[in-house]
Design a protein around this motif. Structure first.
Motif, short mmCIF file in Angstrom:
data_model
loop_
_atom_site.label_atom_id
_atom_site.label_comp_id
_atom_site.label_asym_id
_atom_site.label_seq_id
_atom_site.Cartn_x
_atom_site.Cartn_y
_atom_site.Cartn_z
N ILE A 276 0.93 -1.27 -0.05
CA ILE A 276 0.03 0.06 0.07
C ILE A 276 0.86 1.33 0.12
O ILE A 276 0.40 2.21 0.54
N LYS A 278 1.43 3.85 -1.49
CA LYS A 278 0.91 4.84 -2.32
C LYS A 278 0.04 5.93 -1.60
O LYS A 278 -0.76 5.56 -1.04
N ASP A 280 -2.89 7.96 -0.72
CA ASP A 280 -4.26 7.97 -1.35
C ASP A 280 -4.47 7.22 -2.47
O ASP A 280 -5.22 7.40 -3.45
N GLY A 281 -3.38 6.14 -2.39
CA GLY A 281 -3.59 5.16 -3.71
C GLY A 281 -3.08 5.62 -4.96
O GLY A 281 -3.20 4.86 -6.19
N LYS A 282 -2.22 6.88 -4.95
CA LYS A 282 -1.78 7.43 -6.01
C LYS A 282 -0.21 7.64 -6.23
O LYS A 282 0.25 6.90 -7.14
N SER A 326 -7.75 2.34 2.57
CA SER A 326 -6.74 1.11 2.25
C SER A 326 -5.51 1.70 2.00
O SER A 326 -4.45 1.06 1.84
N TYR A 327 -5.32 3.15 1.85
CA TYR A 327 -4.08 3.54 1.55
C TYR A 327 -3.72 4.61 2.72
O TYR A 327 -4.69 5.34 3.08
#
Length: 534
Positions: A276, A278, A280-282, A326-327
């Motif tokens: 994980i 990243k 905010d997942g980015k 999740s992030y």
């Protein structure tokens, strides 16, 4: 003592109409009443398996002076707390003795038991029950784990504090094991408030092992890789932490590839699935090898804490994994702001403390200056208007401490520790322990301890998360400064020394309260805590 009287009433009807002469022709006699002396009802007894004995000698006190053993039947029962006795296949196993005086070695598994001493009058059949509790511990179910290097192999010594003044020491508990877990690196103990959630991790050059909860063995059966969805060949855990009291409790770890994995502790059978790393997942980032979690419930300031704090080494900033996220995201703060989440510095140390403040030490990459940061994670949960609606989560992390560490050799320090009760930083420079007061940051750190002829290899303050499971003297160990050294005049099998120091207020001199010599070549020290029910 609970009195269980079984009264049999016999009604005889000789005729529909009874005569007045029959009135008062019944004989009544007082029933024998029994109480105990020399045995206290409801008391909690603590014993160490295969060390202590169950040595109880209750004395019968009878209202009819029937005090001889032959007048009664006796039964001692133990039932593991939290287990339905109907689920125990052999109910006779609940009975450990049928003698009045109990004297036997404690051989039960570590845990908390409900005990009952039952006395039955042979003449009347009336029984009296005296309840008590028994907590069974073992030198491997809790205690100081001393990880040692035995010529490139892992060795474990155990120090068990049976009382405030008495200790049991087990040397090389893996000596008879044929399995070689590898060259030792470090120990990690992650505590979870709920029963059975804690994890003792041995990290070696071969793998990470979730040490067995009973005998602490390391083997292929308890390699942490089995906790991953796609089991890798090996996982070398750099850092890990289990969140406490949050809405979504997580187990977060960082591996040898600097990948972050997260597992939900609220979902049975969950696994570590994918990295994980990243924001905010980015945006990808590399983490510093530290995981921050709060050990404080925070009920006075909201529902609880945000689950996890991380540090982004790529962008040099504090991150938080929010509830149900999740992030990780960039951390935000409420109230007075002492510093920005974007620090521009490198994290060299992090300490989770029992009161809830997460301390970290960050070094300026340009000049080597070291700064201390104190963060308290907070979150408030508001339930939805209806039971089927998901509630809202509000994060309000606060900044508690910030400043520059002043002291000789702080830029070259090799080890660090931060006290949980007082705002003290300890660090090692040139084989000397220094103490710095965050409450008076203008004062320079002072040298407090040195050990001629020895090498300092461990410096720490143990958190002792399961506060309510311990008595006062046991809790006090969480405020001790623990130091592990190697005596250069001794061989590897007996060169290890562990010392514990009481840390007073007002920067007063430390006092040594414990010293253990003759240990192996120490690599790391961690305390394996008992669970709330053990």
């Amino acid at each position: 003592m609970v009195n269980n009287k079984y009264i049999l009433v016999i009604l005889g009807m000789l005729t529909l109409f009874s005569c007045d002469d029959d009135m008062g022709n019944y004989n009544y006699s007082d029933i024998n009443e029994v109480s105990l002396s020399n045995f206290e009802s409801g008391r909690l007894y603590e014993k160490v398996a295969y060390v202590d004995r169950l040595d109880f000698d209750p004395q019968i006190v009878s209202t009819q002076n029937k005090n001889d053993d032959g007048s009664y039947e006796y039964q001692w029962k133990l039932i593991p707390q939290g287990k339905d006795f109907r689920e125990i296949e052999d109910t006779t196993a609940l009975t450990i003795s049928r003698e009045r005086k109990l004297d036997q070695l404690v051989t039960m598994k570590p845990g908390l038991y409900s005990g009952f001493f039952i006395v039955t009058d042979k003449d009347s059949g009336v029984s009296w029950t005296t309840p008590f509790q028994l907590r069974v511990r073992s030198i491997t179910s809790e205690g100081w784990m001393i990880l040692c290097d035995d010529n490139g192999k892992s060795r474990m010594d155990i120090i068990f504090n049976s009382t405030e003044t008495e200790d049991l020491i087990a040397h090389d508990i893996w000596k008879e094991n044929s399995f070689n877990p590898g060259k030792p690196s470090h120990l990690i103990f992650n505590y979870r408030y709920n029963v059975g959630g804690a994890a003792s991790m041995l990290v070696t050059d071969k793998n990470t092992y979730l040490l067995d909860v009973i005998d602490l063995h390391a083997g292929e059966d308890n390699e942490i890789k089995w906790q991953f969805g796609a089991s890798p060949e090996k996982v070398l855990v750099k850092a890990a932490g289990m969140s406490q009291y949050a809405i979504d409790n997580n187990w977060t770890l960082i591996d040898q590839n600097d990948d972050i994995y997260m597992m939900s502790l609220n979902t049975y059978g969950s696994l570590f699935e994918f990295p994980i790393n990243k924001i905010d997942g980015k945006e990808p980032f590399k983490p510093s090898p530290f995981v921050g979690v709060s050990y404080d419930s925070g009920y006075d300031t909201g529902y609880g804490c945000a689950p996890t704090m991380l540090y982004d080494a790529t962008h040099r900033q504090f991150l938080v994994i929010r509830n149900n996220a999740s992030y990780p995201s960039v951390m935000t703060f409420e109230k007075d702001k002492l510093f920005s989440a974007q620090t521009g510095r490198d994290m060299v140390y992090l300490e989770n403390t029992k009161p809830g403040t997460i301390f970290s030490l960050l070094k300026d990459p340009n000049n080597g200056d070291v700064y201390f940061y104190g963060i308290r994670m907070r979150a408030e949960y508001t339930e939805g208007a209806y039971w089927w609606e998901e509630g809202t989560y509000t994060e309000f992390n606060t900044q508690e401490y910030y400043g520059k560490v002043q002291g000789e050799g702080i830029d070259k320090a090799t080890k660090y520790a931060i006290h949980h009760l007082y705002p003290y930083i300890f660090y090692v420079y040139n084989n000397t322990v220094y103490q710095f007061d965050m409450g008076h940051p203008d004062e320079t750190a002072k040298p407090i301890l040195s050990f001629p002829g020895e090498e300092i290899v461990v410096l720490k303050v143990n958190p002792f998360v399961a506060w309510e499971a311990y008595s006062t003297w046991e809790r006090q160990r969480g405020n001790h400064l623990v130091i592990g050294t190697l005596d250069k005049s001794k061989g590897d099998s007996e060169c290890g020394i562990m010392r514990a120091y009481d840390v007073p207020n007002l920067m007063e001199p430390l006092t040594m309260v414990k010293e253990y010599r003759g240990l192996g070549k120490i690599v790391d020290i961690a305390y394996k805590e008992r669970s709330v029910t053990r």
